[in-house]
Design a protein around this motif. Structure first.
Motif, short mmCIF file in Angstrom:
data_model
loop_
_atom_site.label_atom_id
_atom_site.label_comp_id
_atom_site.label_asym_id
_atom_site.label_seq_id
_atom_site.Cartn_x
_atom_site.Cartn_y
_atom_site.Cartn_z
N GLU A 40 7.89 -32.09 9.53
CA GLU A 40 7.04 -32.22 10.69
C GLU A 40 8.22 -32.32 12.07
OE1 GLU A 40 5.78 -36.58 12.68
OE2 GLU A 40 5.28 -36.12 10.37
N VAL A 41 9.49 -32.92 11.63
CA VAL A 41 10.15 -32.71 12.53
C VAL A 41 10.68 -31.45 13.07
CG1 VAL A 41 12.70 -33.73 13.26
CG2 VAL A 41 11.09 -35.26 12.66
N ALA A 42 11.30 -30.69 12.14
CA ALA A 42 11.64 -29.21 12.26
C ALA A 42 10.73 -28.51 13.06
CB ALA A 42 11.86 -28.65 10.81
N TYR A 43 9.35 -28.53 12.68
CA TYR A 43 8.18 -28.01 13.50
C TYR A 43 8.15 -28.46 14.90
CZ TYR A 43 3.73 -25.92 14.72
OH TYR A 43 2.86 -25.47 15.26
N GLU A 44 8.14 -29.81 15.14
CA GLU A 44 8.34 -30.07 16.61
C GLU A 44 9.32 -29.84 17.26
OE1 GLU A 44 8.65 -34.73 18.01
OE2 GLU A 44 7.29 -34.43 16.43
N ASP A 81 17.30 -27.19 18.82
CA ASP A 81 18.31 -26.55 18.06
C ASP A 81 18.22 -27.64 16.85
OD1 ASP A 81 19.79 -28.68 18.70
OD2 ASP A 81 21.31 -27.39 19.87
N THR A 82 19.28 -27.24 15.66
CA THR A 82 19.31 -27.96 14.37
C THR A 82 19.71 -29.37 14.85
OG1 THR A 82 19.66 -25.92 13.25
CG2 THR A 82 20.46 -27.93 12.11
N LYS A 83 20.74 -29.62 15.68
CA LYS A 83 21.37 -30.98 16.02
C LYS A 83 20.41 -31.64 16.45
CE LYS A 83 26.02 -29.42 16.85
NZ LYS A 83 26.91 -29.33 17.86
N LYS A 99 19.24 -35.22 14.63
CA LYS A 99 19.13 -36.59 15.28
C LYS A 99 17.90 -37.37 15.25
CE LYS A 99 19.82 -38.41 19.71
NZ LYS A 99 20.20 -38.14 21.10
N LEU A 100 16.66 -36.31 15.40
CA LEU A 100 15.44 -37.03 15.42
C LEU A 100 14.95 -37.43 13.92
CD1 LEU A 100 13.05 -37.62 16.98
CD2 LEU A 100 12.26 -35.15 16.84
N VAL A 101 15.40 -36.80 12.92
CA VAL A 101 15.25 -37.15 11.55
C VAL A 101 15.70 -38.41 11.47
CG1 VAL A 101 15.44 -36.77 9.24
CG2 VAL A 101 14.61 -34.88 10.50
N LEU A 102 17.01 -38.60 11.67
CA LEU A 102 17.70 -39.96 11.41
C LEU A 102 17.15 -40.86 12.33
CD1 LEU A 102 21.38 -38.66 11.48
CD2 LEU A 102 20.10 -39.38 9.54
N GLU A 103 16.74 -40.74 13.51
CA GLU A 103 16.04 -41.62 14.35
C GLU A 103 14.61 -42.30 13.41
OE1 GLU A 103 15.46 -39.96 18.19
OE2 GLU A 103 17.66 -40.17 18.71
N ARG A 104 14.00 -41.41 13.20
CA ARG A 104 12.75 -41.75 12.54
C ARG A 104 12.84 -42.31 11.25
NH1 ARG A 104 8.41 -37.13 13.97
NH2 ARG A 104 8.50 -37.09 16.33
#
Length: 76
Positions: A51-55, A62-64, A68-73
């Motif tokens: 979900e995050v990668a697509y978003e 970018d990957t960073k 960061k968003l995965v860790l936040e979620r």
């Protein structure tokens, strides 16, 4: 082992043996253990990453940013 090093060079000067490398490795190891616990116990990690990668990709990120968003979620 230092007998093969140039004069003035010590083992702690080699990449992977420097104090900052040791610190970095311990941080990564700790994060890996924490994330693995969360993956095993708390969330459907694969779906979250998809979900995050697509978003992020669709927004031109970018990957960073994705990491960061995965860790936040995960921490929500």
């Amino acid at each position: 082992m230092s007998y093969n090093l140039p004069p003035g060079v010590t083992n702690s000067m080699l990449p992977g043996n420097r104090p900052e490398d040791v610190f970095w490795e311990s941080v990564v190891e700790s994060l890996s253990e924490d994330l693995q616990d969360r993956i095993d116990n708390d969330i459907d990690f694969s779906s979250l990453v998809d979900e995050v990668a697509y978003e992020v990709y669709m927004q031109g990120g970018d990957t960073k940013e994705a990491v960061k968003l995965v860790l936040e979620r995960i921490n929500e």
